[in-house]
Motif scaffolding. Structure first.
Motif, short mmCIF file in Angstrom:
data_model
loop_
_atom_site.label_atom_id
_atom_site.label_comp_id
_atom_site.label_asym_id
_atom_site.label_seq_id
_atom_site.Cartn_x
_atom_site.Cartn_y
_atom_site.Cartn_z
N LEU A 374 -73.99 70.56 -46.90
CA LEU A 374 -75.29 70.76 -46.26
C LEU A 374 -75.44 70.01 -44.94
CD1 LEU A 374 -77.50 70.61 -49.47
CD2 LEU A 374 -77.37 72.55 -47.90
N LEU A 375 -74.70 68.92 -44.77
CA LEU A 375 -74.76 68.14 -43.53
C LEU A 375 -73.58 68.49 -42.64
CD1 LEU A 375 -75.78 64.65 -44.98
CD2 LEU A 375 -77.24 66.27 -43.74
N THR A 376 -73.83 68.72 -41.37
CA THR A 376 -72.74 69.09 -40.46
C THR A 376 -71.89 67.89 -40.08
OG1 THR A 376 -74.31 68.86 -38.61
CG2 THR A 376 -73.97 71.07 -39.50
N ALA A 377 -72.45 66.68 -40.15
CA ALA A 377 -71.66 65.48 -39.86
C ALA A 377 -70.89 65.05 -41.10
CB ALA A 377 -72.59 64.36 -39.39
N ASP A 378 -69.86 64.25 -40.88
CA ASP A 378 -69.04 63.75 -41.97
C ASP A 378 -69.71 62.52 -42.58
OD1 ASP A 378 -67.04 63.25 -43.75
OD2 ASP A 378 -65.64 62.39 -42.28
N VAL A 379 -70.36 62.70 -43.73
CA VAL A 379 -71.09 61.63 -44.40
C VAL A 379 -70.55 61.48 -45.82
CG1 VAL A 379 -73.35 60.83 -45.19
CG2 VAL A 379 -73.15 62.03 -43.03
N ASP A 380 -70.34 60.24 -46.24
CA ASP A 380 -69.91 59.97 -47.62
C ASP A 380 -71.13 59.69 -48.47
OD1 ASP A 380 -68.82 59.16 -49.99
OD2 ASP A 380 -67.86 57.35 -49.19
N PRO A 381 -71.54 60.59 -49.37
CA PRO A 381 -72.75 60.36 -50.18
C PRO A 381 -72.68 59.11 -51.04
CG PRO A 381 -72.05 62.66 -50.31
CD PRO A 381 -70.93 61.91 -49.65
N MET A 382 -71.47 58.72 -51.47
CA MET A 382 -71.32 57.56 -52.35
C MET A 382 -71.46 56.23 -51.62
SD MET A 382 -71.04 58.63 -55.45
CE MET A 382 -70.39 57.21 -56.32
N ALA A 383 -71.50 56.26 -50.29
CA ALA A 383 -71.61 55.01 -49.53
C ALA A 383 -72.87 54.24 -49.90
CB ALA A 383 -71.58 55.31 -48.03
N THR A 384 -73.94 54.95 -50.21
CA THR A 384 -75.19 54.28 -50.59
C THR A 384 -75.00 53.46 -51.85
OG1 THR A 384 -76.74 55.79 -49.53
CG2 THR A 384 -77.49 54.73 -51.54
N TYR A 385 -74.39 54.05 -52.88
CA TYR A 385 -74.18 53.33 -54.13
C TYR A 385 -73.27 52.11 -53.92
CZ TYR A 385 -76.12 57.55 -56.27
OH TYR A 385 -76.93 58.61 -56.61
N ARG A 386 -72.22 52.29 -53.12
CA ARG A 386 -71.32 51.16 -52.87
C ARG A 386 -72.04 50.02 -52.15
NH1 ARG A 386 -67.54 55.32 -52.00
NH2 ARG A 386 -67.91 55.27 -49.76
N THR A 387 -72.91 50.38 -51.22
CA THR A 387 -73.64 49.36 -50.46
C THR A 387 -74.58 48.56 -51.34
OG1 THR A 387 -73.51 50.67 -48.42
CG2 THR A 387 -75.21 48.96 -48.52
N VAL A 388 -75.35 49.24 -52.19
CA VAL A 388 -76.30 48.50 -53.02
C VAL A 388 -75.58 47.67 -54.08
CG1 VAL A 388 -78.18 50.13 -52.60
CG2 VAL A 388 -76.71 50.47 -54.60
N VAL A 389 -74.46 48.16 -54.60
CA VAL A 389 -73.70 47.40 -55.58
C VAL A 389 -73.10 46.16 -54.92
CG1 VAL A 389 -71.65 47.40 -57.06
CG2 VAL A 389 -73.23 49.33 -57.11
N ALA A 390 -72.57 46.31 -53.71
CA ALA A 390 -71.99 45.17 -52.99
C ALA A 390 -73.04 44.11 -52.72
CB ALA A 390 -71.36 45.64 -51.69
N GLY A 391 -74.30 44.51 -52.57
CA GLY A 391 -75.36 43.56 -52.29
C GLY A 391 -75.97 42.91 -53.51
N SER A 392 -75.54 43.32 -54.71
CA SER A 392 -76.11 42.75 -55.94
C SER A 392 -75.47 41.40 -56.25
CB SER A 392 -75.88 43.71 -57.11
OG SER A 392 -76.25 43.10 -58.34
#
Length: 605
Positions: A374-392
């Motif tokens: 759905l997005l024309t740019a190259d985006v990794d959807p899982m990056a959000t989960y990795r970021t919040v986990v790394a910040g825990s």
């Protein structure tokens, strides 16, 4: 909407920050400027005076949007509260209970302190760089950004989860202040840090519920002391709202309960809510919830939720606009079930190897592949989960999963619809109380919701042991009244609730009736109501014109949904919600993503 706005008003005047906010005829505004700093609080006027604080002296000012429920217990006068926040922000905020967004400014030090409560029930957005501006609504600090850039990871979140997690928003230049966090602005520098953390202990305990019950009662009692005027409650046939109803009746002579026909829309909630209300001796009012009215308030709802909660999620809460003479303050049991073991199931926590995968499996409305298409740019959807986990800061995998879920899903999902209610009436979240939060963080894992064995985690067990046991312990004479989801009263054993849920759901699906996991009210309205279908489809057409979205992928998603091959209303609702927010608040700003975000026609008007 009610809420806060402020910043370096020598650069962006308060009037410009307030202009995009939703407004009602009865609203009043308190405002102050100290040097180059300004602060404004939009509120309900004479209604719900306990839902705000306002303080000024020669050089300083402060306000609370919401309520600090333990201020009397701490012995803090209004002045002492804000002085303590300016002098010792982390220590002071950690000691405060209640649902609040708190701000203090000091001209002499050119300093602003902003604090969110422990669950992030009142959102705050701010400029990450450049002229400093903040507000309770995303459109407020957007007024201070000349050339905003669309945040592609924020768009990915909306498509994947239906909400935006972490500190990001839909705009790269604007950040969200997390739950239990303090933001300090000091002579153009910005620092964000956490002042409080969950400490999870999920091992077996002999009696985990007794401290939870004690702290729950204390939380509701202290919250009740901040509430002046008439009191109401959204009441369904579920467990969370009935326990809150019973406890409120212990603290008030009279309350009014409000019920709408949804979740599911088969009339069961209205019938059970009437039984509960009759047993408690309170008035129950049925509130209409219709697609015609939803279309009327759609733009307001998109603005109030900052474009970061899909209409599929906030649809039910628009019922607040349909109460003819609402109570001064209306509560809901929002978040209570999640804290008591609902939502993130024991099976999901234990089945997957990483917290990131557990979070994805529990909270996604689209596949990762669909988001990337759905997005024309190259985006990794899982990056959000990795970021919040790394910040825990949690110690182990289970703790990290729970920590990330509570800090993100609660603030950016469950409570993100609160601005709808807060635009019309006062509001409180009693569970935002440290004693209660500390107690529920010790809830054993086996008290969480689970799934039916041998179904691969696909069929839920109906309710969590934690929710059920809290309802039993509190009782209020309601334990003999059926729980809508399982068709069993709380007095029955947990295993019977599991059997009841599975049997009722299977039977209704075979008969083509509304049931959990089946055709929901949102799907029915979109498919059957011409004006609503026209509104949403027009917005999807507009979204397909934006270079940031792939028009072919949108067309494929819609066609698959119309054929009945898949239920794609989640991502379709996300696309149409974001598109309308862009039209209302962003297109006039000439926003870009690498110069390619094209303004679209406003065919939805």
């Amino acid at each position: 909407m009610t809420g806060l706005a402020g910043g370096t008003t020598s650069v962006t005047p308060l009037s410009e920050l307030l202009e995009p906010m939703h407004s009602e005829p009865w609203y009043e505004v308190d405002s102050v400027e100290r040097g180059r700093l300004g602060l404004a609080h939009v509120h309900h006027g004479q209604k719900d005076p306990g839902g705000r604080l306002w303080w000024t002296d020669e050089n300083r000012a402060g306000t609370v949007y919401g309520a600090v429920t333990n201020r009397d217990r701490l012995g803090l006068s209004t002045a002492a509260l804000f002085e303590a926040v300016l002098e010792r922000p982390d220590e002071t905020l950690a000691a405060l209970d209640g649902p609040f967004l708190l701000v203090a400014i000091d001209r002499e030090s050119d300093r602003v302190v902003v604090g969110t409560d422990k669950l992030g029930t009142r959102q705050c957005f701010y400029t990450a760089e450049g002229p400093f501006a903040f507000g309770s609504n995303l459109a407020t600090p957007l007024a201070a950004v000349d050339h905003p850039t669309v945040d592609l990871q924020g768009l990915s979140d909306m498509l994947l989860i239906g909400q935006v997690w972490g500190e990001k928003t839909l705009i790269e230049e604007l950040s969200a202040l997390p739950a239990a966090s303090v933001l300090e602005y000091d002579s153009d520098a910005r620092e964000v840090r956490s002042y409080w953390q969950f400490e999870f202990e999920t091992g077996p305990q002999s009696d985990p519920l007794t401290p939870i019950v004690e702290e729950y009662r204390k939380a509701v009692a202290e919250t009740s002391e901040t509430m002046d005027g008439s009191v109401g409650l959204w009441l369904s046939g579920g467990l969370d709202s009935r326990t809150l109803a019973g406890e409120l009746c212990n603290n008030f002579e009279a309350i009014t309960t409000y019920t709408y026909n949804a979740n599911p829309s088969n009339g069961g909630n209205r019938r059970i809510a009437k039984q509960i209300s009759d047993r408690l001796g309170v008035r129950n009012e049925t509130v209409p919830l219709t697609p015609d009215r939803f279309v009327d308030v759609f733009d307001d709802a998109v603005t109030l939720t900052s474009g970061m909660l899909t209409w599929r999620t906030f649809l039910n809460l628009t019922a607040v606009f349909n109460i003819e003479a609402p109570a001064d303050i209306i509560l809901e049991g929002c978040g209570q079930g999640t804290m008591m073991g609902g939502g993130l199931s024991q099976d999901v926590i234990e089945r997957y190897d990483t917290p990131e995968e557990s979070l994805y499996q529990e909270k996604h409305q689209s596949s990762r592949a669909d988001v990337q298409r759905l997005l024309t740019a190259d985006v990794d959807p899982m990056a959000t989960y990795r970021t919040v986990v790394a910040g825990s800061s949690a110690d182990d995998s289970v703790g990290k999963t729970l920590d990330c879920y509570y800090r993100n899903y609660m603030a950016r999902g469950e409570f993100a619809s609160n601005p709808l209610a807060e635009s019309q009436v006062g509001n409180r979240i009693p569970i935002c109380h440290r004693g209660f939060l500390d107690a529920v963080s010790k809830l054993p894992l086996q008290y969480r919701g689970d799934t039916i064995p041998f179904t691969g985690g696909k069929i839920p067990a109906g309710t969590s042991r934690g929710k059920l046991e809290l309802a039993r312990r509190l009782d209020y004479g309601l334990n003999g009244i059926d729980y809508e989801r399982t068709k069993m009263p709380p007095s029955r054993p947990h295993w019977l609730h599991v059997v009841g849920f599975v049997a009722d759901t299977a039977t209704k699906r075979l008969l083509g009736k509304h049931a959990y996991g089946g055709r929901r009210l949102q799907e029915a309205w979109y498919e059957d109501h011409d004006e609503m279908r026209s509104l949403i489809d027009g917005l999807l057409d507009d979204a397909a014109e934006r270079a940031v979205f792939d028009a072919d992928a949108i067309a494929d998603l819609r066609a698959s949904h119309e054929r009945g091959d898949a239920n794609n209303l989640g991502p379709l609702a996300a696309l149409s919600t974001v598109e309308r927010w862009f039209q209302l608040h962003l297109d006039s700003k000439e926003a870009t993503h690498d110069g390619s975000l094209q303004p679209s026609p406003s065919t939805a008007e």
